[in-house]
Design an enzyme around this catalytic site. Structure first.
Site, PDB file in Angstrom:
ATOM      1  N   GLN A  60       0.830  -1.200   0.000  1.00 27.35           N
ATOM      2  CA  GLN A  60       0.000   0.000   0.000  1.00 27.35           C
ATOM      3  C   GLN A  60       0.864   1.250   0.000  1.00 27.35           C
ATOM      4  OE1 GLN A  60      -3.695   0.402   2.541  1.00 27.35           O
ATOM      5  NE2 GLN A  60      -2.395   1.779   3.716  1.00 27.35           N
ATOM      6  N   GLY A  61       0.747   2.073  -1.030  1.00 26.02           N
ATOM      7  CA  GLY A  61       1.524   3.302  -1.150  1.00 26.02           C
ATOM      8  C   GLY A  61       0.699   4.520  -0.749  1.00 26.02           C
ATOM      9  N   TYR A  62       0.517   4.713   0.546  1.00 18.68           N
ATOM     10  CA  TYR A  62      -0.254   5.850   1.056  1.00 18.68           C
ATOM     11  C   TYR A  62       0.643   6.861   1.771  1.00 18.68           C
ATOM     12  CZ  TYR A  62      -5.092   4.117   0.326  1.00 18.68           C
ATOM     13  OH  TYR A  62      -6.290   3.718  -0.206  1.00 18.68           O
ATOM     14  N   SER A  63       1.188   6.464   2.935  1.00 18.06           N
ATOM     15  CA  SER A  63       1.911   7.405   3.793  1.00 18.06           C
ATOM     16  C   SER A  63       3.164   7.946   3.115  1.00 18.06           C
ATOM     17  CB  SER A  63       2.306   6.725   5.111  1.00 18.06           C
ATOM     18  OG  SER A  63       1.165   6.357   5.849  1.00 18.06           O
ATOM     19  N   SER A 107       4.357  -1.558   4.255  1.00 19.90           N
ATOM     20  CA  SER A 107       4.487  -2.940   4.712  1.00 19.90           C
ATOM     21  C   SER A 107       4.684  -3.888   3.531  1.00 19.90           C
ATOM     22  CB  SER A 107       3.239  -3.359   5.496  1.00 19.90           C
ATOM     23  OG  SER A 107       3.037  -2.523   6.606  1.00 19.90           O
ATOM     24  N   GLU A 166     -10.352  -2.015   6.220  1.00 15.74           N
ATOM     25  CA  GLU A 166      -9.124  -2.361   6.928  1.00 15.74           C
ATOM     26  C   GLU A 166      -9.388  -3.108   8.224  1.00 15.74           C
ATOM     27  OE1 GLU A 166      -4.823  -0.201   7.634  1.00 15.74           O
ATOM     28  OE2 GLU A 166      -6.629   1.017   7.491  1.00 15.74           O
ATOM     29  N   SER A 225      -2.599   7.053  13.524  1.00 19.87           N
ATOM     30  CA  SER A 225      -2.193   7.315  14.903  1.00 19.87           C
ATOM     31  C   SER A 225      -3.408   7.568  15.796  1.00 19.87           C
ATOM     32  CB  SER A 225      -1.265   8.527  14.949  1.00 19.87           C
ATOM     33  OG  SER A 225      -1.985   9.706  14.621  1.00 19.87           O
TER      34      SER A 225
END
Length: 382
Positions: A115-118, A152, A236, A361
């Site tokens: 997953q390419g989010y953050s 991840s 999720e 968070s």
């Protein structure tokens, strides 16, 4: 939700338990194991659409499978990001061609996803994404430039779904697109593992330097990335939360046994903490079951994340308390060539320090609850 297991569910559970007992022994590499699961049809149980090589199952049967898997000696999953995040997103927003291209390899365990989010300056605040995707001359593909972090399993993945800015000059939620990007692009994609306190490297930095993504691999249309990304985050939690709690129960059992072995259980404060951990775990289970059928509460998933992340972090701290000085890592554990060796409880303590950060968070979860569930004034955005 009126949650209970039927006779048919228990028969399904027995089949799952027997299959896992017959196939989960030994130590297969994770990619081989994914293909073993796929060949037997165990990937994609929760997909509402059959026909991609997956068997179908009711919600309670999915829970039974997840719980039996957590109890078995089967290795950690490498394919859960594709199976539980991308696949439901494609089913909800993808074209027929995208489903036909990507769902069968996920169900077969042949293609793994990350997953390419953050990003370094846009962790939990996804609206601050700066990675860009620019249409190439001819309009058949995009060229992606930017950096993702805390990705991840990127070092194992074949594909990455990337949230990128396709509209120059756009801000916040506008101008974002959801692209499916092949990872096998030497010179255009670089993956750098991030070493954690545990000595392992589950997370990675990913650098895109003109990486290509095909136009037909944009999910939800150009500019529709925010809607698709938020939809994906809704998948999720769910069934996997209950399986996670099986693992939590086993960890709590180890802490209790350690408290008995060390004599720490004689301390009434320690006993109270152990009982509280048990009671809170039971509460989390019933909350998960209550919301599993699809809660109308927009803050339900954020509440669940706050509950388990804090609980797990406190369990790690309690694990160190009951072991006392024996919990420390001494010079005998050090070497010049490798990180120190950790036992399971030391790993629990160190890894759980990140629980309140990754996956959104605690601060972000509280903001979601305040704004979306309680209707409080929204936080000003820069």
């Amino acid at each position: 939700m009126d949650f209970g297991f039927t006779v048919e569910d228990e028969a399904f559970r027995a089949e799952a338990r027997e299959w896992l007992a017959a196939h989960a022994d030994g130590d297969p590499d994770r990619r081989t194991w994914e293909r073993t699961l796929g060949k037997a049809g165990w990937i994609g149980l929760g997909w509402p659409e059959p026909g991609y090589g997956n068997r179908t199952a009711t919600l309670t049967q999915q829970v039974a499978w997840a719980e039996e898997y957590a109890r078995s000696p089967a290795p950690p999953r490498s394919g859960h990001i594709g199976e539980n995040l991308l696949a439901p997103t494609l089913i909800a927003h993808g074209t027929a061609e995208q489903k036909a291209r990507f769902l069968p390899p996920i169900a077969a365990g042949d293609e793994l996803w990350c997953q390419g989010y953050s990003e370094p300056d846009a962790g939990s605040d996804l609206a601050g994404v700066r990675t860009t995707a620019v249409r190439e001359p001819g309009g058949t593909s995009y060229r992606i430039t930017g950096q993702k972090i805390w990705t991840s399993l990127a070092h194992e993945a074949d594909w990455c779904f990337v949230l990128a800015r396709t509209e120059p000059g756009s801000r916040r939620h506008q101008g974002l697109s959801f692209l499916l990007v092949p990872m096998d692009q030497p010179g255009r994609i670089e993956v750098r593992p991030i070493r954690q306190m545990t000595g392992t490297s589950d997370f990675n930095e990913v650098f895109f330097d003109g990486a290509h993504a095909r136009v037909e691999h944009v999910v939800g249309g150009e500019g529709g990335g925010w809607r698709v990304a938020m939809s994906l985050l809704g998948f999720e939690r769910g069934v996997s939360t209950l399986a996670q709690q099986i693992g939590f129960a086993e960890e709590l059992g180890r802490v209790v046994r350690a408290a008995l072995a060390s004599g720490a259980v004689a301390d009434p404060v320690v006993r109270e903490r152990l009982v509280r951990q048990w009671a809170e775990l039971r509460t989390m289970r019933w909350n998960a079951l209550r919301t599993l059928g699809g809660s109308a509460d927009p803050g339900a998933s954020s509440v669940a994340k706050l509950l388990w992340s804090g609980w797990h972090q406190r369990l790690g701290e309690l694990a160190m308390q009951v072991r006392g000085a024996a919990a420390g890592v001494g010079p005998a554990d050090w070497s010049d060539s490798a990180p120190y060796e950790l036992d399971g409880m030391q790993h629990l303590f160190l890894f759980s320090r990140a629980d309140t950060i990754y996956g959104g968070s605690d601060q972000i979860q509280r903001t979601i609850i305040a704004e979306r569930a309680l209707g409080l004034p929204r936080e000003p955005k820069g």
